[in-house]
Scaffold this motif. Structure first.
Motif, PDB file in Angstrom:
ATOM      1  N   LEU A 180      29.636  47.650  59.567  1.00 56.42           N
ATOM      2  CA  LEU A 180      30.989  47.023  59.169  1.00 56.42           C
ATOM      3  C   LEU A 180      31.881  48.270  58.592  1.00 56.42           C
ATOM      4  O   LEU A 180      33.155  48.555  59.035  1.00 56.42           O
ATOM      5  N   ALA A 181      31.301  49.259  58.155  1.00 52.79           N
ATOM      6  CA  ALA A 181      31.964  50.123  57.292  1.00 52.79           C
ATOM      7  C   ALA A 181      32.588  51.081  58.470  1.00 52.79           C
ATOM      8  O   ALA A 181      33.637  51.630  58.285  1.00 52.79           O
ATOM      9  N   GLU A 182      31.789  51.489  59.653  1.00 53.53           N
ATOM     10  CA  GLU A 182      32.314  52.503  60.546  1.00 53.53           C
ATOM     11  C   GLU A 182      33.685  51.895  61.057  1.00 53.53           C
ATOM     12  O   GLU A 182      34.502  52.582  61.626  1.00 53.53           O
ATOM     13  N   ILE A 183      33.518  50.303  61.321  1.00 55.15           N
ATOM     14  CA  ILE A 183      34.823  49.909  61.977  1.00 55.15           C
ATOM     15  C   ILE A 183      35.728  49.756  60.919  1.00 55.15           C
ATOM     16  O   ILE A 183      37.226  49.631  61.351  1.00 55.15           O
ATOM     17  N   GLY A 184      35.425  49.794  59.739  1.00 51.69           N
ATOM     18  CA  GLY A 184      36.593  49.681  58.632  1.00 51.69           C
ATOM     19  C   GLY A 184      37.099  48.497  57.835  1.00 51.69           C
ATOM     20  O   GLY A 184      37.871  47.935  57.557  1.00 51.69           O
ATOM     21  N   LEU A 185      35.767  47.606  57.810  1.00 52.67           N
ATOM     22  CA  LEU A 185      35.727  46.104  57.409  1.00 52.67           C
ATOM     23  C   LEU A 185      35.257  46.033  55.931  1.00 52.67           C
ATOM     24  O   LEU A 185      34.333  47.118  55.761  1.00 52.67           O
ATOM     25  N   ARG A 186      35.281  45.174  55.309  1.00 55.63           N
ATOM     26  CA  ARG A 186      34.817  44.796  54.029  1.00 55.63           C
ATOM     27  C   ARG A 186      33.780  43.539  54.144  1.00 55.63           C
ATOM     28  O   ARG A 186      33.841  42.819  55.067  1.00 55.63           O
ATOM     29  N   GLY A 187      32.969  43.842  53.370  1.00 54.96           N
ATOM     30  CA  GLY A 187      31.687  42.574  53.428  1.00 54.96           C
ATOM     31  C   GLY A 187      31.287  42.318  52.177  1.00 54.96           C
ATOM     32  O   GLY A 187      31.141  42.961  51.170  1.00 54.96           O
ATOM     33  N   VAL A 188      30.565  41.034  52.299  1.00 58.69           N
ATOM     34  CA  VAL A 188      30.086  40.558  51.025  1.00 58.69           C
ATOM     35  C   VAL A 188      28.592  40.292  51.775  1.00 58.69           C
ATOM     36  O   VAL A 188      28.659  39.111  52.284  1.00 58.69           O
ATOM     37  N   GLN A 229      30.614  50.150  43.316  1.00 50.32           N
ATOM     38  CA  GLN A 229      32.026  49.411  42.668  1.00 50.32           C
ATOM     39  C   GLN A 229      33.464  50.026  43.520  1.00 50.32           C
ATOM     40  O   GLN A 229      34.054  50.568  43.228  1.00 50.32           O
ATOM     41  N   ASN A 230      33.207  49.623  44.987  1.00 54.75           N
ATOM     42  CA  ASN A 230      34.245  50.318  45.758  1.00 54.75           C
ATOM     43  C   ASN A 230      35.243  49.463  46.262  1.00 54.75           C
ATOM     44  O   ASN A 230      36.013  49.803  47.260  1.00 54.75           O
ATOM     45  N   ASN A 231      35.312  48.131  46.039  1.00 56.20           N
ATOM     46  CA  ASN A 231      35.960  47.099  46.533  1.00 56.20           C
ATOM     47  C   ASN A 231      35.837  47.013  48.025  1.00 56.20           C
ATOM     48  O   ASN A 231      36.812  46.305  48.603  1.00 56.20           O
ATOM     49  N   LYS A 232      34.881  47.565  48.482  1.00 57.53           N
ATOM     50  CA  LYS A 232      34.640  47.253  50.225  1.00 57.53           C
ATOM     51  C   LYS A 232      33.405  46.468  50.234  1.00 57.53           C
ATOM     52  O   LYS A 232      33.360  45.687  51.178  1.00 57.53           O
ATOM     53  N   PHE A 233      32.279  46.684  49.468  1.00 58.45           N
ATOM     54  CA  PHE A 233      31.264  46.041  49.836  1.00 58.45           C
ATOM     55  C   PHE A 233      30.712  45.146  48.393  1.00 58.45           C
ATOM     56  O   PHE A 233      30.736  45.932  47.332  1.00 58.45           O
ATOM     57  N   ALA A 234      29.976  44.173  48.679  1.00 58.04           N
ATOM     58  CA  ALA A 234      29.497  43.438  47.235  1.00 58.04           C
ATOM     59  C   ALA A 234      28.321  42.705  47.794  1.00 58.04           C
ATOM     60  O   ALA A 234      28.198  42.442  48.928  1.00 58.04           O
ATOM     61  N   GLY A 235      27.106  42.265  46.817  1.00 51.10           N
ATOM     62  CA  GLY A 235      25.915  41.539  47.091  1.00 51.10           C
ATOM     63  C   GLY A 235      26.256  40.173  46.727  1.00 51.10           C
ATOM     64  O   GLY A 235      27.131  39.865  45.804  1.00 51.10           O
ATOM     65  N   ALA A 293      39.316  33.799  51.260  1.00 48.57           N
ATOM     66  CA  ALA A 293      39.883  34.894  50.658  1.00 48.57           C
ATOM     67  C   ALA A 293      39.780  35.245  49.104  1.00 48.57           C
ATOM     68  O   ALA A 293      39.467  36.129  48.540  1.00 48.57           O
ATOM     69  N   ARG A 294      39.973  33.767  48.469  1.00 50.74           N
ATOM     70  CA  ARG A 294      39.945  34.110  47.044  1.00 50.74           C
ATOM     71  C   ARG A 294      38.346  34.374  46.507  1.00 50.74           C
ATOM     72  O   ARG A 294      38.117  34.970  45.523  1.00 50.74           O
ATOM     73  N   ARG A 295      37.442  33.762  47.379  1.00 46.19           N
ATOM     74  CA  ARG A 295      36.072  33.823  46.849  1.00 46.19           C
ATOM     75  C   ARG A 295      35.517  35.526  47.221  1.00 46.19           C
ATOM     76  O   ARG A 295      35.279  36.148  46.295  1.00 46.19           O
ATOM     77  N   ALA A 296      36.074  36.020  48.215  1.00 44.41           N
ATOM     78  CA  ALA A 296      35.910  37.347  48.705  1.00 44.41           C
ATOM     79  C   ALA A 296      36.598  38.378  47.658  1.00 44.41           C
ATOM     80  O   ALA A 296      35.942  39.426  47.366  1.00 44.41           O
ATOM     81  N   SER A 297      37.843  38.127  47.401  1.00 48.58           N
ATOM     82  CA  SER A 297      38.558  38.780  46.332  1.00 48.58           C
ATOM     83  C   SER A 297      37.753  38.753  45.037  1.00 48.58           C
ATOM     84  O   SER A 297      37.631  40.009  44.443  1.00 48.58           O
ATOM     85  N   ALA A 298      37.180  37.859  44.566  1.00 51.89           N
ATOM     86  CA  ALA A 298      36.428  37.626  43.506  1.00 51.89           C
ATOM     87  C   ALA A 298      35.245  38.641  43.341  1.00 51.89           C
ATOM     88  O   ALA A 298      34.735  39.559  42.542  1.00 51.89           O
ATOM     89  N   ALA A 299      34.557  38.481  44.684  1.00 48.75           N
ATOM     90  CA  ALA A 299      33.331  39.295  44.804  1.00 48.75           C
ATOM     91  C   ALA A 299      33.557  40.876  44.925  1.00 48.75           C
ATOM     92  O   ALA A 299      32.710  41.734  44.397  1.00 48.75           O
ATOM     93  N   LEU A 300      34.687  41.106  45.545  1.00 49.32           N
ATOM     94  CA  LEU A 300      35.107  42.544  45.721  1.00 49.32           C
ATOM     95  C   LEU A 300      36.203  43.135  44.697  1.00 49.32           C
ATOM     96  O   LEU A 300      36.187  44.431  44.795  1.00 49.32           O
ATOM     97  N   ASP A 301      36.643  42.158  43.765  1.00 54.54           N
ATOM     98  CA  ASP A 301      37.405  42.710  42.664  1.00 54.54           C
ATOM     99  C   ASP A 301      38.698  43.515  43.213  1.00 54.54           C
ATOM    100  O   ASP A 301      39.009  44.758  42.617  1.00 54.54           O
TER     101      ASP A 301
END
Ligand SMILES: [Zn+2]
Length: 437
Positions: free
Chosen positions: A142-150, A182-188, A342-350
């Protein structure tokens, strides 16, 4: 040096709004929104020519590990029910996955997502013969292509105590890594397959893992009647009570499908603040039925369950099946599912996703969709569900950088990646052919 998008029709879904205007992007964020923004020296200026610009979309439940399944050999016997679909198709594929195919699945899935304007994926991963580090493989693709992930690993008891413990540990390891970065790109999240492949003790461990890291549990719930039936037969209790009793219904949990939950269960989920991820195309493909979407109120988000990441097509299908089932939804209700993802991912990724507002993430989709009928906040859903498709998406910005420009992926040599993926798929399918059930 930033990017200025001028002369755009800015579409917001949260709240629904249509406005002609411009954006300035810098440092991975939207820094200005106005009818005309100020250009800074060195800015790249993009004339959107009166076409629609929208926020990057979020896939609320997917399985990147299935990205290399396209065209794979048929199962040894034709599945006759949902459990056999898992047994003969997906549980054979996931056992054949290794580090290179995990990573390539993620990369290929990510490229497909960018092409559909999807910039964040909430993923649920399984590779029982390659568990440790598997979430890093998914993250890398995901990171290589430039996406965020939970991300999470789908813990299960179907592969014995060792497999269960390895799944729990992979979730723990990845949660710890994300807590530290805590990079706003990936969360678990704490990942769980489904109640019917999990012991009560394992559910307890998942709940305490989630509690320890302050995250939700991501689990399949009542996708097929077998989940409820097995729960009642084995535990003499309703599935919703079983999950509640084991601490799975957390305010940040995602319950995928919920196809066979009743109104009471829906109220309990809403009361807990958990979300159901509705995946209409997958539900139709597996012939598992239609979820009581209306009962979930605004506690429902939208996912693809591994059938790509085209959220516009998923939303359209969500609307069609709602009509077919006389579910009593409005087009706006379907858009609200996209908002909820989008809201759920926003909360996870801050970080704010799914909005074109100042300080939101600079995840932006540029189309060449110039509306040919009037467009405004009241009829926006009609444009999104019936006219605006992925075919109009020509450029995508993720975290302030172009991921696709004029329909060319800019973060990798897409043709070379596809050729490499084909070779890895051949090896994956060879291993798959040796797994019989
Ligand atoms: Zn799923």
């Amino acid at each position: 040096m930033g990017i200025v998008l001028e002369n755009a029709i800015l579409i917001d879904l949260d709240p629904k709004q249509v406005e002609i205007g411009s954006l300035r992007i810098d440092g991975g964020r939207i820094v200005e929104r106005a009818s005309s923004v100020s250009r800074q020296p060195g800015d790249e200026v993009v004339d959107c020519r009166g076409a629609v610009v929208l926020p990057g979309l979020v896939n609320g439940h997917t399985h990147l590990y299935s990205a290399l399944a396209a065209g794979m050999p048929p199962p040894p016997q034709c599945p006759s029910n949902f459990e056999e679909v898992l047994k003969y198709v997906w549980w054979r594929l996931d056992r054949a996955l290794d580090a290179e195919s995990n990573e390539m699945s993620s990369r290929i899935g990510a490229i497909g997502a960018v092409r559909c304007g999807t910039t964040t994926l909430i993923d649920h991963h399984a590779s029982p013969n390659c568990i440790r580090g598997s979430l890093d493989h998914i993250e890398k693709g995901l990171a290589e292509i430039g996406l965020r992930g939970v991300l999470c690993y789908e813990t299960t008891d179907r592969n014995g105590p060792q497999g269960r413990d390895a799944g729990l540990e992979e979730n723990r390891r990845y949660l710890e890594k994300c807590t530290n970065s805590q990079n706003n790109k990936f969360a678990g999240m704490a990942g769980a397959h489904a109640s019917f492949t999990l012991e009560g003790e394992t559910l307890d461990k998942l709940a305490s893992l989630a509690e320890g890291f302050g995250v939700g549990v991501h689990i399949h719930v009542a996708e097929d009647p077998c989940d409820e039936e097995q729960c009642q037969a084995q535990n003499q209790t309703l599935l919703i009570d079983w999950l509640t009793g084991h601490g799975i219904l957390r305010s940040d949990s995602i319950l995928a499908h919920g196809t066979h939950l009743n109104e009471d269960a829906a109220k309990r989920i809403a009361g807990a603040g958990a979300m159901v991820a509705h995946c209409p195309r997958s539900n139709m493909n597996n012939a598992v039925g239609y979820a009581p979407i209306k009962s979930f109120g605004n506690h429902v988000m939208l996912g693809t369950d591994g059938i790509g990441s085209d959220m516009l097509t998923e939303a359209q299908t969500g609307w069609f099946i709602a009509c077919h089932e006389h579910a009593g939804l409005t087009p706006s209700d379907v858009l609200n599912m996209m908002v909820a993802s989008a809201r759920r991912a926003s909360a996870a990724l801050d970080i704010t996703l799914g909005q074109l507002t100042v300080n939101a993430a600079a995840d932006v989709v540029i189309t060449d969709y110039v509306p040919f009928t009037p467009i405004h906040s009241e009829n926006l859903a009609g444009h999104v569900l019936f006219a605006l498709g992925a075919q109009y998406i020509h450029s995508v910005i993720g975290n302030g950088k172009f991921l696709m420009r004029n329909r060319t992926i800019t973060t990798c040599d897409e043709s070379a990646v596809r050729r490499a993926a084909s070779k890895i798929s051949t090896r994956l399918w060879d291993r798959l052919a040796k797994i019989h059930s």
